[in-house]
Design an enzyme around this catalytic site. Structure first.
Site, PDB file in Angstrom:
ATOM      1  N   ALA A  62      45.383  56.134  97.459  1.00 35.78           N
ATOM      2  CA  ALA A  62      45.043  55.868  98.852  1.00 35.78           C
ATOM      3  C   ALA A  62      45.745  56.827  99.812  1.00 35.78           C
ATOM      4  CB  ALA A  62      45.388  54.421  99.207  1.00 35.78           C
ATOM      5  N   HIS A  94      57.076  50.472  98.868  1.00 35.53           N
ATOM      6  CA  HIS A  94      56.069  51.518  98.689  1.00 35.53           C
ATOM      7  C   HIS A  94      54.707  51.087  99.246  1.00 35.53           C
ATOM      8  CE1 HIS A  94      54.295  55.047  96.822  1.00 35.53           C
ATOM      9  NE2 HIS A  94      53.346  54.272  96.308  1.00 35.53           N
ATOM     10  N   ARG A 133      37.713  40.552  95.784  1.00 33.16           N
ATOM     11  CA  ARG A 133      37.058  41.271  96.871  1.00 33.16           C
ATOM     12  C   ARG A 133      36.181  42.416  96.369  1.00 33.16           C
ATOM     13  NH1 ARG A 133      41.180  38.577  98.128  1.00 33.16           N
ATOM     14  NH2 ARG A 133      41.660  37.817 100.204  1.00 33.16           N
TER      15      ARG A 133
END
Length: 165
Positions: A62, A94, A133
């Site tokens: 990401a 993190h 999700r």
């Protein structure tokens, strides 16, 4: 007279779309990509391997989404860019660093380039939440695809309206 501007999902043939996917947590991001591509295909976007309408770029994680998203947005080839990632909280700070920098970076690309960027980065506490999700309960990848169609269409409407005035 007040103007109302809205995007639509039916004019997908006019859009050229890039999808940037984080490879980290690919069990989740792969499912998000599948949902996204399914949505785009069902709305008329050519998602075949020889598509001239869609490109997919894979990045390590990401944190790397913003720079590749910016490069694609600045290329002038795409009307909208979709980012897909999954950052899952661990035992260290993190998570907070990656989420903050990825979200700030992705948001700045949209503002600086004028190209809509869809923020499809899941931020969850557990892998189970991420999987829910990305397909167990629903697939947010589908929603991100729909958002891309709407924003790409809306921006075309706005550009047309503002250039006519």
């Amino acid at each position: 007279m007040m103007a109302t501007y809205e995007g639509c999902y039916t004019d997908a043939q006019a859009l050229r779309i890039a999808v940037v996917v984080a490879r980290f947590n690919d069990l989740v991001t792969g499912k998000l990509l599948s949902g996204c591509l399914d949505c785009l295909a069902r709305h008329g976007v050519d998602t075949s391997s020889n598509s001239e309408q869609l490109d997919v770029a894979w990045v390590p994680g990401a944190f790397e989404l913003p720079i590749v998203t910016q490069t694609l947005a600045l290329s002038g080839q795409y009307q909208v860019v979709i980012t897909l990632g999954a950052v899952i909280r661990g035992d260290t700070p993190h998570f907070d660093v990656v989420v903050a920098e990825a979200s700030k970076g992705i948001a700045s690309v949209s503002r600086e380039t004028g190209v809509p960027v869809i923020f499809g980065v899941l931020t969850t506490d557990t892998m189970q939440q991420a999987l829910e999700r990305a397909g167990i309960k629903s697939n947010l990848g589908w929603s991100y695809g729909l958002q891309a169609l709407e924003m790409g269409s809306l921006m075309a409407v706005l550009r047309s309206a503002t250039s006519a005035s």
